[in-house]
Design an enzyme around this catalytic site. Sequence first.
Site, mmCIF file in Angstrom:
data_model
loop_
_atom_site.group_PDB
_atom_site.id
_atom_site.type_symbol
_atom_site.label_atom_id
_atom_site.label_comp_id
_atom_site.label_asym_id
_atom_site.label_seq_id
_atom_site.Cartn_x
_atom_site.Cartn_y
_atom_site.Cartn_z
ATOM 1 N N GLY A 1 0.855 -1.187 0.000
ATOM 2 C CA GLY A 1 0.000 0.000 0.000
ATOM 3 C C GLY A 1 0.885 1.229 0.000
ATOM 4 N N GLN B 1 3.046 2.670 2.256
ATOM 5 C CA GLN B 1 4.449 2.473 2.630
ATOM 6 C C GLN B 1 5.088 1.334 1.845
ATOM 7 O OE1 GLN B 1 6.547 4.243 4.460
ATOM 8 N NE2 GLN B 1 4.966 5.735 4.898
ATOM 9 N N ARG C 1 -1.931 -10.912 -0.336
ATOM 10 C CA ARG C 1 -3.047 -11.800 -0.693
ATOM 11 C C ARG C 1 -3.456 -11.378 -2.120
ATOM 12 N NH1 ARG C 1 -7.510 -8.591 2.988
ATOM 13 N NH2 ARG C 1 -7.096 -6.568 2.084
ATOM 14 N N ASP D 1 -2.151 -1.691 10.606
ATOM 15 C CA ASP D 1 -1.783 -2.050 11.979
ATOM 16 C C ASP D 1 -2.795 -2.994 12.625
ATOM 17 O OD1 ASP D 1 0.618 -0.415 12.239
ATOM 18 O OD2 ASP D 1 -0.758 1.264 11.991
ATOM 19 N N GLU D 2 -4.078 -2.761 12.350
ATOM 20 C CA GLU D 2 -5.125 -3.535 13.017
ATOM 21 C C GLU D 2 -5.197 -4.981 12.515
ATOM 22 O OE1 GLU D 2 -5.469 -0.917 11.113
ATOM 23 O OE2 GLU D 2 -7.082 -1.159 9.660
ATOM 24 N N ASN D 3 -4.568 -5.283 11.364
ATOM 25 C CA ASN D 3 -4.578 -6.669 10.843
ATOM 26 C C ASN D 3 -3.285 -7.417 11.107
ATOM 27 O OD1 ASN D 3 -6.900 -5.747 9.683
ATOM 28 N ND2 ASN D 3 -6.134 -5.708 7.593
ATOM 29 N N HIS E 1 5.867 1.073 12.301
ATOM 30 C CA HIS E 1 5.133 1.673 13.422
ATOM 31 C C HIS E 1 5.179 0.653 14.559
ATOM 32 C CE1 HIS E 1 2.349 3.923 15.752
ATOM 33 N NE2 HIS E 1 1.240 3.297 15.386
ATOM 34 N N GLY F 1 3.843 7.203 2.050
ATOM 35 C CA GLY F 1 4.607 6.413 1.099
ATOM 36 C C GLY F 1 4.920 7.118 -0.216
#
EC number: 1.1.1.86
Length: 329
Positions: free
Chosen positions: A26, A28, A48, A82-84, A107, A133
């Site tokens: 994505g 970054q 994926r 971050d959440e995944n 991060h 990014g």
Amino acid sequence: MVQKYYESDADPRTLEDKTVAVIGYGSQGRGQALNLRDSGCRVVIGLRPGGSWQKASEDGFEVYSVAEAVKRADVIQILLPDENQGAIYRAEISPNIRENACLMFSHGFNIHYGQIVPPPTVDVVMVAPKGPGHMVRRTYEEGKGVPALIAVHQDATGGAHAIALAYARGIGATRAVVLETTFAEETETDLFGEQAVLCGGVTSLIKAGFETLVDAGYAPEMAYLEVLHEMKLIVDLIYEGGFTQMRDSISNTAQYGDLTRGPRVIGPETYMAMQEILEEIQNGKFAKEWMLENMVNRPVFNALTRAGEEHLIEQVGAEIRGFMPQFRK
Ligand code: NDP
Ligand code: MG
Ligand code: MG
């Protein structure tokens, strides 16, 4: 003073015989992967099937499933949302990571809040560019770089710091400056900055000013130009030369109003709120809330995002920007 590193402090040979797997392509992922490749590093991408996979292939990378990319890699840079990261780490990264590999982040969230607990046999470091990014990519192409933070959480091989520095050099960050930090400091200051000042603070300040003017009967278009459009012009001056240069550029009247009225807008109540927000970051309350929010498919996130999109300032803004040639796509 904080430790700083420049181009000559990093040894690019550190990555010479290593394969870097960039996981995620994505904002970054794309910027960092392209820069590393142009710096002579061997890079594969882990993803994926989907839009990012397509994009990375078009950019000429070897793309694999996350598990396959991790199996091939000496350095694994995790650039997933971050959440995944926790779930993907447990399912696909952890079972496939080589002994003595280097696990890297941009991060500190997942390490600092214990969502990812790597085995003691791997290095764990951070290389965090201080910019989005596309800026990481654009400044590199211009021969410059975006500053970055590095940190070592775990040094299994004795070489963790050298890898972080070489990676920072590979993405162009040592052309600017690289600062030494810790996972705790980066995570807590990053979250506080985006919540209290950069994203949350700024949008709430603009919204409050806009609503105050509109409620008092002024035209929404006027209010928009005054409190939102002009924000960038003022921030650019502060960015280039600090508060002093900004104050040199504005009228004396504006400067007197700034100095005497500003502290009334951001008064003791705001300092107290900032203190509370910082405590919620430090004691993990925010992290827990955000993880739970994701587990129930983000009802608060979605409702507040929709309300934000439906606010009058967004309708007025879209209309006004439509008349300004610089915003036409
Ligand atoms: P993005 O949301 O831009 O990209 C995430 C990538 O992860 C996409 O390529 C997405 O691919 C992929 N992905 C998502 N879910 C999966 C999955 N289940 N399996 C495989 N791939 C998946 O993330 P960012 O680049 O914004 O953030 C990455 C990291 O960088 C975060 O830790 C963030 O905090 C940090 N960071 C971000 C900055 C920024 O400016 N954006 C600045 C500094 C640090 P797909 O197309 O398939 O969804
Ligand atoms: Mg952030
Ligand atoms: Mg004015």
